[in-house]
Design an enzyme around this catalytic site. Structure first.
Site, PDB file in Angstrom:
ATOM      1  N   ASP A   1       0.855  -1.192   0.000  1.00 62.04           N
ATOM      2  CA  ASP A   1       0.000   0.000   0.000  1.00 62.04           C
ATOM      3  C   ASP A   1       0.885   1.235   0.000  1.00 62.04           C
ATOM      4  O   ASP A   1       1.216   1.774   1.055  1.00 62.04           O
ATOM      5  CB  ASP A   1      -0.897   0.013   1.234  1.00 62.04           C
TER       6      ASP A   1
ATOM      7  N   ARG B   1      -6.517  10.575   2.138  1.00 56.90           N
ATOM      8  CA  ARG B   1      -6.216   9.507   1.190  1.00 56.90           C
ATOM      9  C   ARG B   1      -6.974   9.726  -0.123  1.00 56.90           C
ATOM     10  O   ARG B   1      -6.614   9.145  -1.146  1.00 56.90           O
ATOM     11  CB  ARG B   1      -6.580   8.150   1.773  1.00 56.90           C
TER      12      ARG B   1
ATOM     13  N   HIS C   1     -12.084  -1.216   8.986  1.00 59.09           N
ATOM     14  CA  HIS C   1     -11.142  -2.093   9.680  1.00 59.09           C
ATOM     15  C   HIS C   1     -11.773  -2.672  10.939  1.00 59.09           C
ATOM     16  O   HIS C   1     -11.410  -3.773  11.369  1.00 59.09           O
ATOM     17  CB  HIS C   1      -9.866  -1.338  10.050  1.00 59.09           C
TER      18      HIS C   1
ATOM     19  N   ASP D   1     -10.528  -6.350  -0.106  1.00 55.44           N
ATOM     20  CA  ASP D   1      -9.812  -5.651   0.950  1.00 55.44           C
ATOM     21  C   ASP D   1      -9.378  -6.728   1.945  1.00 55.44           C
ATOM     22  O   ASP D   1      -9.813  -7.884   1.866  1.00 55.44           O
ATOM     23  CB  ASP D   1     -10.711  -4.604   1.616  1.00 55.44           C
TER      24      ASP D   1
END
Length: 571
Positions: free
Chosen positions: A166, A235, A278, A350
């Site tokens: 990433d 981001r 997450h 993901d």
């Protein structure tokens, strides 16, 4: 019963037939041997029949036909592993790998499970993705290059395995030393120059390729739609779908122009929720028409630019498949992503060690993810259990062989495509020409949101920060001195820095200048007569800020998001 004479004739015929088979075999090349393993040879070391087909898709289809179920199952797995070396790891790393897959080293993991790829991870306390980064195996270019070479050597075969990370830049940056650091996506969005963006991501791709990486899980294609930027924040390139689309497409062209596969994430859009996938399953209540107009637009632009991967997000999108995470939704991944948007590449989950995916055991989650339309399973919490779950699914019928073959073929097509890219050049790592590109992007981002445009600060200056930003403070002080501004420990005009995670309580009411080094939302609460944003805290960003404060450069950036009470720019 046959007579002795007839039995002798049969025996003679069998011997002759065996000799003929042996002679015929002499004209065929032997299969390329895999690295030693206690399990069947790696899929990438199968016979060389794919060379009969020149294009990557043909080579992949030919190779898949030769693979066993065990080899096929491994092709769709892309776990992480512990250790900074492929073969030489510490006792602690070996223990971590034993828990993940009953192996000691990353190389053994690749060989045991016939893996299609491996992700390199890096833990950092100020990283919003740190909760699923259990270890760090990226340190510096020399170490990373040796690691990736060792991983490819362990895999063997014609198709290189996928090795990714990433490297978004900004708050999600895995490799931080010895490379060119671009500013955050939001900073690039503030610059508003897609041509410069493409050039910047070409730099990033060249350097990743030089270290042996062939996949970047970037760019972020999320459009911000919350008042404070939500969990995605800097981001993202911003809140305007068209501007974000242009930046995403440019990023894809840059990365893939360097032979590194780009990944659009987090499909179908993570920008409109404050929840963090997450730890929770975010719920997105937008209408499908709104999704089409806003959230899906950058994904379509990235796909049209040729993006080779799309990452499915752990998101409950009510207008597509209510109650089902998009990462496990056939409607989202097949009907919308492939059917409506026309994506033909690799769909990667993901991370499967995130909370929404861990509601199922690792093996069941792997089967569910493949059945939903994912082709590559990223970071399962236990690679051994995920691998066995796929095999069990084949045997019980919960996973159809055709679906596994389809996924493995897509993955191998990508791998053969990347195999044809030019080898990386180590001389490009942090080369001056690359550093110049990054500094240009950082300079173009600096935005003034309050005060008289570009008027230099009258020294002396004292730099203050919110807690834990000593490095940024030191970098700005150094840059100010280089720009001819007098810096004093106290008593000067205060330039106050805030950054990732800071709120109103981190502001300095006495500051003459307040600067946001991440999302600019908190700046709306600042009392300073002058307010600026860099959206990033790289040394280049702070050098550019110093140039603006010294009056040597105009702040030409424009905020890519709305900040209550402030214009996008006063310049």
């Amino acid at each position: 019963m046959a007579s002795p004479r007839s039995r002798l004739a049969l025996l003679f015929a069998a011997v002759v037939a065996a000799i003929l088979v042996a002679v015929a075999a002499c004209g065929k090349p032997a299969p390329r041997a895999a690295a030693p393993s206690s399990s069947p040879p790696s899929a990438t070391a199968a016979p060389a029949s794919p060379s009969q087909a020149a294009d990557p898709a043909g080579r992949a289809a030919a190779l898949v036909k030769t693979l066993s179920d065990e080899q096929l199952a491994g092709q769709v797995l892309m776990p992480y592993a512990y250790g900074a070396s492929a073969t030489n790891v510490s006792a602690g790393s070996a223990q971590g790998n034993q828990k993940l897959g009953k192996v000691d080293t990353p190389a053994q993991m690749i060989q045991k499970y016939h893996l299609g790829g491996l992700i390199l991870v890096g833990f950092s306390a100020d990283d919003p993705t740190s909760t699923n980064q259990a270890t760090t195996n990226v340190d510096n270019p020399k170490q990373i290059t040796a690691l990736t070479a060792g991983l490819q050597q362990a895999a063997g075969g014609e198709a290189p395995i996928l090795i990714g990370t990433d490297q978004e830049f900004g708050v999600v940056t895995r490799i931080k030393t010895g490379v060119t650091l671009l500013p955050s996506a939001m900073a690039v969005g503030a610059g508003g120059n897609p041509a410069a963006t493409q050039q910047g991501w070409k730099v990033a791709g060249d350097e990743l390729r030089a270290m042996g990486l062939n996949v970047d899980f970037a760019p972020d294609a999320d459009v911000l739609g919350t008042a404070d930027g939500g969990v995605i924040g800097s981001r993202s390139f911003g809140s305007d779908p068209k501007a974000v689309s242009d930046q995403v497409a440019a990023s894809v062209r840059g990365l893939q122009g360097a032979g590194v596969a780009a990944t659009l994430k987090h499909f179908p859009g993570h920008g409109s929720t404050p929840s963090d996938s997450h730890t929770d399953l975010p719920v997105i209540g937008k209408s499908k028409a709104d999704l089409d107009k806003v959230d899906l637009a950058p994904f379509k632009a990235g796909i049209d630019a040729g993006a080779q991967l799309v990452m499915s997000g752990h998101l409950d999108v009510k207008s597509i498949d209510p109650g089902v995470p998009a990462s496990f939704s056939h409607k989202a991944l097949v009907d919308v992503l492939r059917g409506e948007l026309g994506f033909k590449g690799v769909v990667v989950t993901d991370a499967l060690n995130m909370a929404p995916a861990e509601k199922w055991p690792a093996g069941e989650a792997a089967v569910r993810a493949l059945n939903a339309g994912n082709d590559l399973l990223l970071m399962p919490p236990n690679v051994g259990e995920a691998y066995q779950g796929l095999l069990d699914g084949l045997h019980t019928g919960t996973l159809k062989k055709d679906r596994l073959v389809e996924a493995a073929t897509r993955d191998l097509t990508l791998r053969f495509t990347l195999a044809d890219a030019q080898a990386g050049d180590q001389n490009l790592l942090a080369a001056k020409s690359h550093l110049d590109v990054a500094s240009g992007l950082a300079a173009a981002a600096v935005t003034q949101l309050r005060g008289q445009c570009g008027v230099p600060i009258k020294g002396p200056v004292t730099v203050t920060t919110s807690g834990g930003r000593d490095t940024s403070k030191a970098n700005l002080e150094k840059a100010l001195r280089s720009a001819g501004v007098q810096v004093v420990p106290s008593g000067g005009r205060i330039v106050h820095l805030v950054g990732y995670g800071d709120g109103t309580g981190d502001l300095n009411a006495k500051a003459d200048v307040t600067v946001g080094m991440d999302t600019p939302y908190v700046l709306g609460k600042a009392k300073s007569p002058n307010v600026l944003a860099t959206y990033s805290s790289t040394p280049d960003a702070l050098k550019a800020l110093a140039q603006v404060l010294a009056g040597k450069q105009k702040p030409t950036g424009k905020s890519p998001v709305d900040v209550p009470g402030l214009p996008r720019s006063v310049c």
